[in-house]
Design a protein around this motif. Structure first.
Motif, PDB file in Angstrom:
ATOM      1  N   THR A   1     -36.945 -21.528  -3.396  1.00 26.29           N
ATOM      2  CA  THR A   1     -35.563 -22.422  -3.307  1.00 26.29           C
ATOM      3  C   THR A   1     -34.863 -22.389  -4.674  1.00 26.29           C
ATOM      4  OG1 THR A   1     -36.307 -23.552  -1.376  1.00 26.29           O
ATOM      5  CG2 THR A   1     -34.683 -24.440  -2.622  1.00 26.29           C
ATOM      6  N   ILE A   2     -35.699 -22.792  -5.692  1.00 23.85           N
ATOM      7  CA  ILE A   2     -35.158 -22.810  -7.051  1.00 23.85           C
ATOM      8  C   ILE A   2     -34.326 -21.345  -7.343  1.00 23.85           C
ATOM      9  CG2 ILE A   2     -35.691 -23.439  -9.513  1.00 23.85           C
ATOM     10  CD1 ILE A   2     -37.611 -25.564  -8.447  1.00 23.85           C
ATOM     11  N   PHE A   3     -35.395 -20.359  -7.209  1.00 23.16           N
ATOM     12  CA  PHE A   3     -35.115 -19.160  -7.393  1.00 23.16           C
ATOM     13  C   PHE A   3     -33.837 -18.808  -6.675  1.00 23.16           C
ATOM     14  CE2 PHE A   3     -35.244 -14.375  -7.276  1.00 23.16           C
ATOM     15  CZ  PHE A   3     -35.303 -14.314  -8.794  1.00 23.16           C
ATOM     16  N   CYS A   4     -33.836 -18.820  -5.508  1.00 21.07           N
ATOM     17  CA  CYS A   4     -32.674 -18.720  -4.459  1.00 21.07           C
ATOM     18  C   CYS A   4     -31.289 -19.172  -5.159  1.00 21.07           C
ATOM     19  CB  CYS A   4     -32.849 -18.695  -3.133  1.00 21.07           C
ATOM     20  SG  CYS A   4     -33.906 -17.769  -2.600  1.00 21.07           S
ATOM     21  N   LEU A   5     -31.277 -20.728  -5.539  1.00 23.98           N
ATOM     22  CA  LEU A   5     -30.494 -21.256  -5.936  1.00 23.98           C
ATOM     23  C   LEU A   5     -29.704 -20.868  -7.385  1.00 23.98           C
ATOM     24  CD1 LEU A   5     -31.338 -24.783  -4.674  1.00 23.98           C
ATOM     25  CD2 LEU A   5     -29.794 -23.139  -3.471  1.00 23.98           C
ATOM     26  N   LEU A   6     -30.637 -20.432  -8.037  1.00 19.54           N
ATOM     27  CA  LEU A   6     -30.246 -19.726  -9.342  1.00 19.54           C
ATOM     28  C   LEU A   6     -29.456 -18.671  -9.095  1.00 19.54           C
ATOM     29  CD1 LEU A   6     -30.670 -20.252 -12.409  1.00 19.54           C
ATOM     30  CD2 LEU A   6     -32.781 -18.747 -12.454  1.00 19.54           C
ATOM     31  N   MET A   7     -29.899 -17.820  -8.123  1.00 19.48           N
ATOM     32  CA  MET A   7     -29.274 -16.507  -7.985  1.00 19.48           C
ATOM     33  C   MET A   7     -27.658 -16.668  -7.546  1.00 19.48           C
ATOM     34  SD  MET A   7     -31.193 -14.158  -9.079  1.00 19.48           S
ATOM     35  CE  MET A   7     -31.814 -15.036 -10.623  1.00 19.48           C
ATOM     36  N   ILE A   8     -27.883 -17.693  -6.718  1.00 22.20           N
ATOM     37  CA  ILE A   8     -26.603 -18.218  -6.077  1.00 22.20           C
ATOM     38  C   ILE A   8     -25.444 -18.669  -7.203  1.00 22.20           C
ATOM     39  CG2 ILE A   8     -25.305 -20.004  -4.578  1.00 22.20           C
ATOM     40  CD1 ILE A   8     -27.853 -19.609  -2.816  1.00 22.20           C
ATOM     41  N   LEU A   9     -26.046 -19.485  -8.035  1.00 27.99           N
ATOM     42  CA  LEU A   9     -25.382 -20.004  -9.211  1.00 27.99           C
ATOM     43  C   LEU A   9     -24.824 -18.969 -10.083  1.00 27.99           C
ATOM     44  CD1 LEU A   9     -24.058 -22.297 -11.114  1.00 27.99           C
ATOM     45  CD2 LEU A   9     -26.356 -22.453 -11.937  1.00 27.99           C
ATOM     46  N   ILE A  10     -25.766 -17.809 -10.316  1.00 30.00           N
ATOM     47  CA  ILE A  10     -25.345 -16.638 -11.141  1.00 30.00           C
ATOM     48  C   ILE A  10     -24.251 -15.814 -10.505  1.00 30.00           C
ATOM     49  CG2 ILE A  10     -26.039 -14.366 -12.038  1.00 30.00           C
ATOM     50  CD1 ILE A  10     -28.783 -15.754 -12.639  1.00 30.00           C
ATOM     51  N   ALA A  11     -24.390 -15.905  -9.114  1.00 25.86           N
ATOM     52  CA  ALA A  11     -23.304 -14.901  -8.598  1.00 25.86           C
ATOM     53  C   ALA A  11     -21.882 -15.682  -8.471  1.00 25.86           C
ATOM     54  CB  ALA A  11     -23.565 -14.710  -6.987  1.00 25.86           C
ATOM     55  N   VAL A  12     -22.020 -17.082  -8.266  1.00 24.74           N
ATOM     56  CA  VAL A  12     -20.500 -17.771  -8.364  1.00 24.74           C
ATOM     57  C   VAL A  12     -19.899 -17.726  -9.645  1.00 24.74           C
ATOM     58  CG1 VAL A  12     -19.750 -20.157  -8.176  1.00 24.74           C
ATOM     59  CG2 VAL A  12     -21.204 -19.336  -6.403  1.00 24.74           C
TER      60      VAL A  12
ATOM     61  N   ASN B   1     -26.519 -16.655 -20.628  1.00 29.05           N
ATOM     62  CA  ASN B   1     -27.962 -16.226 -20.957  1.00 29.05           C
ATOM     63  C   ASN B   1     -28.888 -17.359 -20.702  1.00 29.05           C
ATOM     64  OD1 ASN B   1     -27.094 -13.818 -22.116  1.00 29.05           O
ATOM     65  ND2 ASN B   1     -26.904 -14.554 -24.020  1.00 29.05           N
ATOM     66  N   ILE B   2     -28.451 -18.556 -20.619  1.00 31.76           N
ATOM     67  CA  ILE B   2     -29.407 -19.679 -20.215  1.00 31.76           C
ATOM     68  C   ILE B   2     -29.863 -19.341 -18.894  1.00 31.76           C
ATOM     69  CG2 ILE B   2     -27.620 -21.331 -19.544  1.00 31.76           C
ATOM     70  CD1 ILE B   2     -30.652 -22.175 -21.122  1.00 31.76           C
TER      71      ILE B   2
ATOM     72  N   GLY C   1     -34.154 -17.748 -14.907  1.00 34.44           N
ATOM     73  CA  GLY C   1     -34.924 -16.825 -13.936  1.00 34.44           C
ATOM     74  C   GLY C   1     -35.863 -16.053 -14.276  1.00 34.44           C
ATOM     75  N   LEU C   2     -35.910 -15.600 -15.513  1.00 36.43           N
ATOM     76  CA  LEU C   2     -37.176 -14.813 -15.792  1.00 36.43           C
ATOM     77  C   LEU C   2     -38.407 -15.833 -15.954  1.00 36.43           C
ATOM     78  CD1 LEU C   2     -35.802 -12.963 -19.086  1.00 36.43           C
ATOM     79  CD2 LEU C   2     -36.600 -12.172 -16.871  1.00 36.43           C
TER      80      LEU C   2
END
Length: 132
Positions: free
Chosen positions: A103-114, A124-125, A130-131
């Motif tokens: 869930t945390i990884f998916c939400l991070l990807m959504i944030l990056i996309a937005v 960069n943060i 994500g890494l």
């Protein structure tokens, strides 16, 4: 199982609210810690009951209580997507730890996309997070 999905949905709403704040603040280099939530138009500091995910937006009819400026629909959309994502990922994982990490990884990807869709930049943060 229902309790777990309810908790996942509520956690997703809360994280989605934070994500919406991050999506606004990170590209503008506004602190996530020291600056309270505020109306981007008038600077009105938001009170706790103005920060309830989805509910506050609906009660205030999508407007700032202070200046009546429209609040971006991006906020409730991010909150709702985060809740649905959390429920979906947790329900599909065999172990609770995997569900939380996923869930945390998916939400991070959504944030990056937005952020990338709006500003054409990926802070960069978020890449470092994500890494990890």
């Amino acid at each position: 199982m229902v309790e777990l999905m309810t908790m996942a949905g509520l956690a997703g709403l809360a994280l989605g609210s934070f994500m919406a704040s991050c999506a606004y603040r990170l590209p503008r280099k506004i602190s996530l810690v020291t600056v309270r939530s505020f109306c981007p138009n008038c600077g009105h500091g938001l009170l706790w009951y103005e920060l309830i995910p989805l509910l506050s937006f609906a009660i205030q009819r999508g407007r700032c209580r202070s200046c009546a400026t429209r609040i971006s629909r991006e906020y409730p959309i991010i909150e709702g997507v985060a809740a649905v994502t959390a429920i979906h990922v947790v329900s599909g994982s065999a172990f609770q730890v995997q569900g939380v990490i996923g869930t945390i990884f998916c939400l991070l990807m959504i944030l990056i996309a937005v952020i990338d869709l709006e500003h054409f930049v990926i802070p960069n943060i978020l890449v470092v997070a994500g890494l990890v």
